[in-house]
Design a protein around this motif. Structure first.
Motif, PDB file in Angstrom:
ATOM      1  N   UNK A 137      12.506 112.709  14.033  1.00 14.09           N
ATOM      2  CA  UNK A 137      12.936 114.085  13.786  1.00 14.09           C
ATOM      3  C   UNK A 137      12.820 114.371  12.308  1.00 14.09           C
ATOM      4  N   UNK A 138      12.921 115.631  11.980  1.00 12.92           N
ATOM      5  CA  UNK A 138      12.711 116.055  10.609  1.00 12.92           C
ATOM      6  C   UNK A 138      14.088 116.438  10.029  1.00 12.92           C
ATOM      7  N   UNK A 139      14.383 115.990   8.789  1.00  7.71           N
ATOM      8  CA  UNK A 139      15.721 116.265   8.239  1.00  7.71           C
ATOM      9  C   UNK A 139      15.959 117.751   7.994  1.00  7.71           C
ATOM     10  N   UNK A 140      17.195 118.176   8.136  1.00  9.64           N
ATOM     11  CA  UNK A 140      17.536 119.592   8.055  1.00  9.64           C
ATOM     12  C   UNK A 140      17.160 120.234   6.714  1.00  9.64           C
ATOM     13  N   UNK A 141      17.593 119.626   5.602  1.00 14.06           N
ATOM     14  CA  UNK A 141      17.375 120.282   4.296  1.00 14.06           C
ATOM     15  C   UNK A 141      15.885 120.455   4.002  1.00 14.06           C
ATOM     16  N   UNK A 142      15.091 119.396   4.286  1.00 17.18           N
ATOM     17  CA  UNK A 142      13.639 119.472   4.070  1.00 17.18           C
ATOM     18  C   UNK A 142      13.034 120.595   4.905  1.00 17.18           C
ATOM     19  N   UNK A 143      13.449 120.681   6.152  1.00 13.28           N
ATOM     20  CA  UNK A 143      12.847 121.651   7.069  1.00 13.28           C
ATOM     21  C   UNK A 143      13.153 123.080   6.650  1.00 13.28           C
TER      22      UNK A 143
ATOM     23  N   UNK B 159      25.748 125.313   8.947  1.00 13.51           N
ATOM     24  CA  UNK B 159      24.445 125.983   9.012  1.00 13.51           C
ATOM     25  C   UNK B 159      24.274 126.911   7.810  1.00 13.51           C
ATOM     26  N   UNK B 160      25.315 127.713   7.545  1.00 15.13           N
ATOM     27  CA  UNK B 160      25.236 128.665   6.431  1.00 15.13           C
ATOM     28  C   UNK B 160      25.067 127.907   5.110  1.00 15.13           C
ATOM     29  N   UNK B 161      25.819 126.822   4.930  1.00 15.60           N
ATOM     30  CA  UNK B 161      25.706 126.000   3.716  1.00 15.60           C
ATOM     31  C   UNK B 161      24.310 125.438   3.539  1.00 15.60           C
ATOM     32  N   UNK B 162      23.653 125.125   4.660  1.00 15.31           N
ATOM     33  CA  UNK B 162      22.323 124.517   4.611  1.00 15.31           C
ATOM     34  C   UNK B 162      21.230 125.553   4.334  1.00 15.31           C
ATOM     35  N   UNK B 163      21.601 126.831   4.201  1.00 11.60           N
ATOM     36  CA  UNK B 163      20.615 127.868   3.905  1.00 11.60           C
ATOM     37  C   UNK B 163      19.919 128.421   5.134  1.00 11.60           C
ATOM     38  N   UNK B 164      20.454 128.087   6.311  1.00 10.05           N
ATOM     39  CA  UNK B 164      19.887 128.615   7.557  1.00 10.05           C
ATOM     40  C   UNK B 164      20.142 130.126   7.622  1.00 10.05           C
ATOM     41  N   UNK B 165      19.211 130.867   8.228  1.00  7.99           N
ATOM     42  CA  UNK B 165      19.265 132.331   8.202  1.00  7.99           C
ATOM     43  C   UNK B 165      19.933 132.960   9.419  1.00  7.99           C
ATOM     44  N   UNK B 166      19.880 132.277  10.560  1.00  3.49           N
ATOM     45  CA  UNK B 166      20.430 132.900  11.764  1.00  3.49           C
ATOM     46  C   UNK B 166      20.745 131.884  12.847  1.00  3.49           C
ATOM     47  N   UNK B 167      21.384 132.371  13.905  1.00  6.68           N
ATOM     48  CA  UNK B 167      21.721 131.536  15.055  1.00  6.68           C
ATOM     49  C   UNK B 167      21.373 132.301  16.333  1.00  6.68           C
ATOM     50  N   UNK B 168      20.787 131.604  17.294  1.00 10.92           N
ATOM     51  CA  UNK B 168      20.408 132.201  18.572  1.00 10.92           C
ATOM     52  C   UNK B 168      21.667 132.366  19.439  1.00 10.92           C
ATOM     53  N   UNK B 169      22.151 133.588  19.515  1.00  8.86           N
ATOM     54  CA  UNK B 169      23.404 133.870  20.236  1.00  8.86           C
ATOM     55  C   UNK B 169      23.122 134.445  21.623  1.00  8.86           C
ATOM     56  N   UNK B 170      22.108 135.322  21.720  1.00  9.82           N
ATOM     57  CA  UNK B 170      21.719 135.873  23.025  1.00  9.82           C
ATOM     58  C   UNK B 170      20.748 134.901  23.653  1.00  9.82           C
ATOM     59  N   UNK B 171      21.265 134.035  24.522  1.00  5.85           N
ATOM     60  CA  UNK B 171      20.467 132.962  25.116  1.00  5.85           C
ATOM     61  C   UNK B 171      20.633 133.007  26.626  1.00  5.85           C
TER      62      UNK B 171
END
Ligand code: AMP
Ligand code: FE
Ligand code: FE
Ligand code: ZN
Length: 278
Positions: A166-172, A205-217
């Motif tokens: 798998x690929x590490x979160x921060x790098x990705x 997630x927010x701390x890691x710089x992620x932009x969004x979360x899939x809520x409508x699934x």
């Protein structure tokens, strides 16, 4: 117009070609679709060509992330072939092949052999994954359904489960942003189940710089979708959504655009995500 930001084609473990997916999305009346095959951009050019003048296509992919408590799936949007991200996914794609062979060896040891060539045939073009092995197990008469193949043999913790790199979160996240894209956590119920766990995960997630979360699934209740969307906004994350359509064989009952029939992903999600592009 509704949108669907999570779709798999034959290039990974979906049942429809990129062109057929575009047709299905147009027929469903969608304004925007994202192609999010696992670990590869091989289908993007074909989907783009098919989409031209008919529907907006967001080039994307879905990646398996290394996470302290295990793993989760991250969707990249506005990312494409030829980027450093694509390059970083090369060893991940290669790692699938090694992992798949290990699974087949384990299945043979367990007395439920499947033929490697048949698995390749089932997969067709693009990357090979566990769903193709599940289908081969079904064809060989070892299991009745894909679900049974996963629960008995292929799921994490099951007898023939083998982990792939798998690929590490921060790098990705960094690679996605450097490619001009945004990063969104897919189906977050894989990392949390209680309200407290969701709060902790979303903060990370927010701390890691992620932009969004899939809520409508597709498979989430309307209460869960609503709760997740509120929590996302509270953490400055865009609440997004998609069906995770793979076709009837692999994930029955989930249709493009509408999931199980009650999924509506509002189109302002796309503008809000686009506004987060670096
Ligand atoms: P892989 O990427 O090869 O490790 O396989 C993971 C894929 O298997 C996921 O993306 C899903 O599409 C599929 N999958 C996981 N669990 C199940 C399940 N219980 N039933 C059917 N498909 C599944
Ligand atoms: Fe999949
Ligand atoms: Fe996923
Ligand atoms: Zn998916």
């Amino acid at each position: 117009m509704a949108v669907d930001l999570h779709l798999h084609s034959t290039i990974s473990d979906g049942q429809h070609t990129p062109e057929q997916l575009v047709d299905l999305a147009v027929a469903a009346g969608l304004g925007t679709m994202a192609l999010t095959d696992h670990d590869t951009f091989e289908g993007i050019a074909r989907a783009r060509a098919a989409a031209a003048g008919r529907i907006d296509l967001i080039p994307g992919c879905e990646m398996s992330i290394e996470w302290p408590d295990g793993t989760f799936h991250l969707l990249g949007y506005w990312v494409d072939a030829g980027t450093d991200l694509d390059e970083a996914l090369r060893p991940i794609r290669h790692g699938r092949e090694t992992r798949n062979r290990a699974i087949l060896a384990a299945l043979a040891d367990l007395g439920v052999p499947v033929d490697e060539d048949r698995v390749s045939e089932i997969s067709g073009e693009g990357v090979i994954g566990r769903p193709h092995i599940a289908q081969a197990l079904m064809e060989a008469g070892h299991v009745e359904t894909p679900d049974e193949a996963f629960s008995r043999f292929l799921s994490r913790g099951a007898l023939a489960y083998r982990q792939r790199p798998r690929i590490p979160l921060d790098t990705t996240v960094d690679l996605v942003h450097r490619a001009g894209g945004v990063a969104v956590v897919a189906h977050p119920a894989t990392v949390a189940s209680s309200a407290a766990e969701y709060r902790e995960a979303f903060a990370r997630f927010a701390d890691a710089g992620i932009d969004g979360v899939e809520c409508w699934y597709s498979t989430y209740s309307s209460e869960l979708r609503q709760d997740l969307a509120i929590l996302a906004e509270r953490h400055g994350l865009v609440a997004t959504g998609g069906s995770d359509h793979h076709g009837e064989i692999r994930k029955p009952g989930i249709d493009v655009g509408v999931g199980k029939g009650d999924l509506v992903v509002p189109d302002e999600v796309v503008e809000r995500l686009a506004a987060r592009r670096p």
